[in-house]
Design a protein around this motif. Structure first.
Motif: not given
Length: 220
Positions: A6-7, A26-27, A211, A214, A218
């Motif tokens: 996902i991220a 992503f983060s 976020r 996400e 998750t």
């Protein structure tokens, strides 16, 4: 691992005592975007707001005074830092704490504005954030009680059925960020003069929503 799918790729963790940050594609990108805009907010002078006069000749400029500038810039920086680190946190409770700080700082960004409709909107938005903290932290408590952990990594592995807990968590996030159907209480805040301070409210809400999606995907 699902979080990698996902991220993006997983690059490692940053343990700071009980607070553990994890870095993914992503983060990391979201963290850089939030911090970059925070720096821009700190060094940029606020824009003048132009109000068109209907029954008078000439338009009117609204300025951000020096006193307002100091307060609003400080709260914007706090909002930016909280938003940036909320992108990295790997704990549901810490994410909820960052959300609460973002909500408080959003109110602080317009608290110094001497306009009645802006302050009324900030007051109503503040009531919504206070109420929304109950489902937000309540959902985190329910998840902890059912699974024994609030770690996103561990929750991604456990495969527990958390549909109603995640739904409650999403409701808390929606209230804290002031998106629909609570947007009406926040919309008037955007009429306050002084971008980029006001834009920080938009950016923090956008990043937090992404976020949250996400995180909820998750731990499904």
């Amino acid at each position: 691992m699902l979080v990698e799918y996902i991220a993006g790729n997983f690059h490692g963790i940053i343990p700071l005592g009980d607070i553990v940050f994890y870095v993914t594609d992503f983060s990391f990108i979201a963290f850089i975007v939030a911090m970059l805009f925070t720096v821009i907010v700190y060094f940029t002078k606020p824009e003048k707001q132009l109000e068109a006069q209907v029954h008078e000749f000439g338009d009117k400029f609204n300025y951000v005074t020096v006193e307002e500038l100091k307060i609003r810039r400080f709260m914007s920086v706090v909002c930016g830092i909280a938003t940036a680190f909320s992108m990295l946190t790997g704990d549901l409770f810490d994410f909820a704490l960052f959300l609460a700080v973002i909500g408080i700082s959003n109110i602080g960004i317009v608290a110094a504005v001497k306009k009645e409709w802006v302050l009324n909107a900030a007051f109503h938005y503040g009531l919504i954030t206070i109420i929304s903290s109950l489902p937000l932290f309540g959902a985190a408590a329910l998840i902890l009680g059912k699974t024994g952990t609030l770690s996103i990594f561990e929750l991604a592995k456990n495969g527990n059925e958390l549909f109603y807990q995640k739904l409650l968590y999403a409701v808390g996030m929606i209230g804290e960020t002031g998106v629909a159907p609570f947007y009406a209480a926040k919309a008037e805040m955007f009429r306050a003069p002084g971008a980029p301070y006001i834009l920080m409210i938009h950016l923090s809400s956008l990043l937090v929503i992404v976020r949250t999606v996400e995180i909820l995907l998750t731990i499904s």
